[in-house]
Scaffold this motif. Structure first.
Motif, PDB file in Angstrom:
ATOM      1  N   ASP A 175       0.868  -1.179   0.000  1.00 28.03           N
ATOM      2  CA  ASP A 175       0.000   0.000   0.000  1.00 28.03           C
ATOM      3  C   ASP A 175       0.906   1.230   0.000  1.00 28.03           C
ATOM      4  O   ASP A 175       1.673   1.442   0.946  1.00 28.03           O
ATOM      5  CB  ASP A 175      -0.886  -0.014   1.247  1.00 28.03           C
ATOM      6  CG  ASP A 175      -1.895   1.133   1.276  1.00 28.03           C
ATOM      7  OD1 ASP A 175      -1.732   2.102   0.508  1.00 28.03           O
ATOM      8  OD2 ASP A 175      -2.850   1.051   2.073  1.00 28.03           O
ATOM      9  N   ALA A 176       0.835   2.010  -1.059  1.00 28.32           N
ATOM     10  CA  ALA A 176       1.719   3.177  -1.194  1.00 28.32           C
ATOM     11  C   ALA A 176       1.444   4.242  -0.131  1.00 28.32           C
ATOM     12  O   ALA A 176       2.218   5.187   0.014  1.00 28.32           O
ATOM     13  CB  ALA A 176       1.588   3.776  -2.594  1.00 28.32           C
ATOM     14  N   ARG A 177       0.349   4.112   0.612  1.00 32.16           N
ATOM     15  CA  ARG A 177       0.031   5.081   1.668  1.00 32.16           C
ATOM     16  C   ARG A 177       0.628   4.695   3.019  1.00 32.16           C
ATOM     17  O   ARG A 177       0.424   5.415   4.013  1.00 32.16           O
ATOM     18  CB  ARG A 177      -1.489   5.193   1.826  1.00 32.16           C
ATOM     19  CG  ARG A 177      -2.248   5.563   0.572  1.00 32.16           C
ATOM     20  CD  ARG A 177      -3.735   5.345   0.752  1.00 32.16           C
ATOM     21  NE  ARG A 177      -4.009   3.941   1.062  1.00 32.16           N
ATOM     22  CZ  ARG A 177      -5.231   3.441   1.279  1.00 32.16           C
ATOM     23  NH1 ARG A 177      -6.274   4.235   1.219  1.00 32.16           N
ATOM     24  NH2 ARG A 177      -5.400   2.161   1.552  1.00 32.16           N
ATOM     25  N   ALA A 178       1.335   3.586   3.086  1.00 31.41           N
ATOM     26  CA  ALA A 178       1.727   2.995   4.374  1.00 31.41           C
ATOM     27  C   ALA A 178       2.417   3.973   5.310  1.00 31.41           C
ATOM     28  O   ALA A 178       2.197   3.941   6.519  1.00 31.41           O
ATOM     29  CB  ALA A 178       2.613   1.773   4.135  1.00 31.41           C
ATOM     30  N   LEU A 179       3.249   4.859   4.783  1.00 27.45           N
ATOM     31  CA  LEU A 179       4.008   5.773   5.634  1.00 27.45           C
ATOM     32  C   LEU A 179       3.468   7.203   5.578  1.00 27.45           C
ATOM     33  O   LEU A 179       4.149   8.137   5.993  1.00 27.45           O
ATOM     34  CB  LEU A 179       5.486   5.762   5.227  1.00 27.45           C
ATOM     35  CG  LEU A 179       6.189   4.397   5.326  1.00 27.45           C
ATOM     36  CD1 LEU A 179       7.628   4.503   4.836  1.00 27.45           C
ATOM     37  CD2 LEU A 179       6.154   3.864   6.759  1.00 27.45           C
ATOM     38  N   LYS A 180       2.239   7.359   5.093  1.00 32.84           N
ATOM     39  CA  LYS A 180       1.688   8.706   4.918  1.00 32.84           C
ATOM     40  C   LYS A 180       0.615   9.010   5.951  1.00 32.84           C
ATOM     41  O   LYS A 180       0.040   8.111   6.570  1.00 32.84           O
ATOM     42  CB  LYS A 180       1.128   8.856   3.500  1.00 32.84           C
ATOM     43  CG  LYS A 180       2.202   8.699   2.431  1.00 32.84           C
ATOM     44  CD  LYS A 180       1.668   8.920   1.044  1.00 32.84           C
ATOM     45  CE  LYS A 180       2.778   8.781   0.008  1.00 32.84           C
ATOM     46  NZ  LYS A 180       2.297   9.002  -1.366  1.00 32.84           N
ATOM     47  N   THR A 181       0.357  10.284   6.135  1.00 32.25           N
ATOM     48  CA  THR A 181      -0.639  10.723   7.112  1.00 32.25           C
ATOM     49  C   THR A 181      -1.442  11.883   6.529  1.00 32.25           C
ATOM     50  O   THR A 181      -1.084  12.455   5.496  1.00 32.25           O
ATOM     51  CB  THR A 181       0.035  11.189   8.414  1.00 32.25           C
ATOM     52  OG1 THR A 181       0.944  12.270   8.106  1.00 32.25           O
ATOM     53  CG2 THR A 181       0.801  10.054   9.070  1.00 32.25           C
ATOM     54  N   GLY A 182      -2.520  12.228   7.229  1.00 39.18           N
ATOM     55  CA  GLY A 182      -3.299  13.421   6.887  1.00 39.18           C
ATOM     56  C   GLY A 182      -3.913  13.381   5.504  1.00 39.18           C
ATOM     57  O   GLY A 182      -4.393  12.347   5.037  1.00 39.18           O
ATOM     58  N   ASP A 183      -3.871  14.539   4.837  1.00 37.48           N
ATOM     59  CA  ASP A 183      -4.511  14.681   3.533  1.00 37.48           C
ATOM     60  C   ASP A 183      -3.889  13.795   2.464  1.00 37.48           C
ATOM     61  O   ASP A 183      -4.536  13.462   1.469  1.00 37.48           O
ATOM     62  CB  ASP A 183      -4.448  16.145   3.072  1.00 37.48           C
ATOM     63  CG  ASP A 183      -5.276  17.070   3.953  1.00 37.48           C
ATOM     64  OD1 ASP A 183      -6.190  16.547   4.652  1.00 37.48           O
ATOM     65  OD2 ASP A 183      -5.022  18.285   3.957  1.00 37.48           O
ATOM     66  N   GLU A 184      -2.620  13.406   2.665  1.00 41.25           N
ATOM     67  CA  GLU A 184      -1.962  12.552   1.672  1.00 41.25           C
ATOM     68  C   GLU A 184      -2.685  11.220   1.489  1.00 41.25           C
ATOM     69  O   GLU A 184      -2.643  10.627   0.410  1.00 41.25           O
ATOM     70  CB  GLU A 184      -0.519  12.271   2.090  1.00 41.25           C
ATOM     71  CG  GLU A 184       0.410  13.468   2.032  1.00 41.25           C
ATOM     72  CD  GLU A 184       1.815  13.094   2.449  1.00 41.25           C
ATOM     73  OE1 GLU A 184       2.754  13.520   1.763  1.00 41.25           O
ATOM     74  OE2 GLU A 184       1.969  12.376   3.446  1.00 41.25           O
TER      75      GLU A 184
END
Length: 348
Positions: A175-184
């Motif tokens: 999942d390309a969102r694994a290390l992202k937070t907030g609006d990202e």
């Protein structure tokens, strides 16, 4: 008698000289063997070969543990990467093709003890050649050579997961969102960087009931920086489910017995008096087509046809009549896959 005694006294000295010679020979043989080991099994060439063969055998943990492979925080910063850059791809079952038929082309020693090792190998259908700078580290047991890569051979792969945050590489789904937070987290297209063992080739793709991406083959050279775009597109099942939702919405609009159904894309204005319910039906449903937009899959303005039958009275002469005709309309929508796997459809 004296002569025999002299001969007897000389024997221990001869024996001692013999044992000393054997010891010298053994020591010489030991150092010769040690030198051979340091040139072969513990040599710089063999160090590079072992690393490349570990990749070929899918022993990625062993390859990643090779001295000089891991990147320090300073090295990551120099590459423009955060300290927590993903190492999820540094595991077995991910590499599509590793280096095969490895051959050492040259091994040049330098005055500081370092070596420049050039290796040739086959990667898939192509023959590749890579130069590795190898530096000595503290010897094993004080006598056997050990080495490290002067520059990490790890590659950086920037993966763009277009229109879907998930992708697969080898047997691994990420999942390309694994290390992202907030609006990202809500972005329709996600990009993330991954450390990858190299040299090696990787196949990226994605497939589910609703989305599918064509496979992307990426060759990551040692110390290279490459990109992969995994472009997810709607499957026929996705389109069918959006069509079903749109059909249901329009059919529901047709149940409203008014000239202008609320929140619906069709309706008519009539100046005469309405004396009965407006009876709507859908004569031709808009056919759903989807293409990726900025924030969702989009259906452009698409034509459909509704039909109305309603009894009226002329305000001019009082005559009663029935308005019975087709009404053309257009509808556009956005569709996206929600986290629970359902489809969200928003009319524009």
């Amino acid at each position: 008698m004296g002569s025999r005694e002299a001969r007897v006294t000389r024997v221990p000295w001869l024996s001692m000289l013999g044992w000393t010679g054997i010891a010298v020979l053994l020591v010489g043989a030991f150092f010769a063997a040690l030198g051979t080991l340091n040139q072969t099994l513990y040599g710089a060439s063999n160090f590079v070969e072992r690393y490349l063969n570990a990749i070929a055998d899918d022993e990625i943990t062993a390859a990643a543990a090779t001295p000089g492979v891991a990147l320090s925080p300073d090295a990551l910063a120099a590459l423009g990467l955060p300290p927590n850059v993903s190492t999820a791809m540094l595991r077995s079952g991910v590499v599509a093709d590793g280096p095969a038929d490895v051959q050492i082309v040259s091994n040049e020693a330098h005055d500081d003890g370092s070596h420049t090792v050039v290796a040739s190998y086959r990667l898939g259908e192509s023959i590749e050649q890579t130069t590795f700078e190898v530096s000595p580290i503290e010897p094993l047991y004080g006598v056997l050579n050990r080495w490290r890569f002067a520059q990490s051979p790890l590659a950086v792969i920037d993966v763009t997961a277009a229109h879907n945050p998930f992708f697969t590489v080898g047997t691994l789904e990420l999942d390309a969102r694994a290390l992202k937070t907030g609006d990202e987290l809500s972005a329709f297209t996600q990009t993330a960087s991954y450390l990858a063992i190299a040299p090696a080739a990787y196949d990226f793709t994605y497939e589910s009931d609703l989305l599918v991406a064509e496979p992307v083959h990426v060759v990551a050279g040692a110390s290279g920086h490459v990109a992969a775009v995994v472009d997810a597109q709607p499957t026929p099942a996705f389109v069918d489910r959006v069509q079903t939702q749109l059909d249901g919405f329009l059919q529901n609009c047709a149940t409203q017995v008014v000239l202008q159904p609320t929140d619906c894309p069709f309706g008519i204005e009539i100046t005469d008096r309405v004396v009965g319910d407006a009876n709507w039906s859908i004569a031709a449903m808009p056919v759903v087509t989807l293409a990726a937009g900025e924030t969702a899959f989009e259906m452009p303005q698409t034509a459909g046809v509704a039909h109305i039958s309603v009894d009226l009275q002329s305000l001019f002469d009082g005559e009663f009549y029935t308005e019975d005709r087709d009404v053309s309309f257009t509808v556009a929508l956005d569709a996206s896959v929600k986290s629970d796997g359902s489809i969200s459809v928003q009319l524009k």
